[in-house]
Write an enzyme that holds these catalytic residues in place. Structure first.
Site, PDB file in Angstrom:
ATOM      1  CB  CYS A   1      -0.438   0.280   1.637  1.00 28.76           C
ATOM      2  SG  CYS A   1      -2.515   1.992   1.225  1.00 28.76           S
TER       3      CYS A   1
ATOM      4  CB  CYS B   1      -0.833   1.895   5.596  1.00 32.47           C
ATOM      5  SG  CYS B   1      -0.875   0.788   5.183  1.00 32.47           S
TER       6      CYS B   1
ATOM      7  CB  CYS C   1      -4.594  -0.763   2.214  1.00 34.35           C
ATOM      8  SG  CYS C   1      -4.437  -1.413   3.424  1.00 34.35           S
TER       9      CYS C   1
ATOM     10  CB  CYS D   1      -4.235   2.979   6.246  1.00 34.70           C
ATOM     11  SG  CYS D   1      -3.604   2.956   3.934  1.00 34.70           S
TER      12      CYS D   1
ATOM     13  CB  CYS E   1      -9.215  -3.621 -11.763  1.00 36.54           C
ATOM     14  SG  CYS E   1      -9.101  -2.291 -13.042  1.00 36.54           S
TER      15      CYS E   1
END
Length: 129
Positions: A46, A49, A92, A95, A116
């Protein structure tokens, strides 16, 4: 997966364009992302984070204009009904940053799943780093 205390998450600084996509659920233009054609081995994390999200072994060419994965790292991605009522948003799990959308039943891979994902929502860590 245990719920993490958001006060202990280290948030990376984001550019205005990263904020538009990750925080405000935007979408980058197709075929413009850094990782659309990336074939290196490693892990996608991510951007906000650094939580590990996808392994390169689950990435495939869907020719849709964004990086596509047919699986996520267990517990890393949360699926939510999209505001448009037709799609499923993926965020995510650590976060809650916007990643993109997941589509089922398209037949691209044996897993029949396509995450995607906006490249701008990801960082790529090559194997060995």
């Amino acid at each position: 997966m245990a719920q993490q205390d958001s006060s202990k998450i280290k948030f990376n600084p984001l550019t205005l364009e990263e904020q538009r996509v990750i925080l405000h659920k935007g979408t980058e233009l197709p075929y413009t992302g850094e990782y659309t054609d990336n074939k290196e081995k490693g892990t996608y994390v991510c951007k906000q984070c650094n939580a590990p999200l996808y392994k390169s072994s689950d990435k495939f060419d869907s020719h849709c204009g964004w990086p596509s994965f047919d699986d996520e790292i267990e517990g890393a991605v949360t699926r939510l009904p999209d505001a448009d009522g037709r799609r499923t948003e993926i965020i995510c799990s650590t976060c809650k940053g916007h990643l993109g959308h997941v589509f089922l039943g398209e037949g691209f891979t044996q897993k029949n799943t396509r995450h995607c994902v906006n490249s701008i929502s990801l960082l790529f860590i090559p194997d060995g780093e």
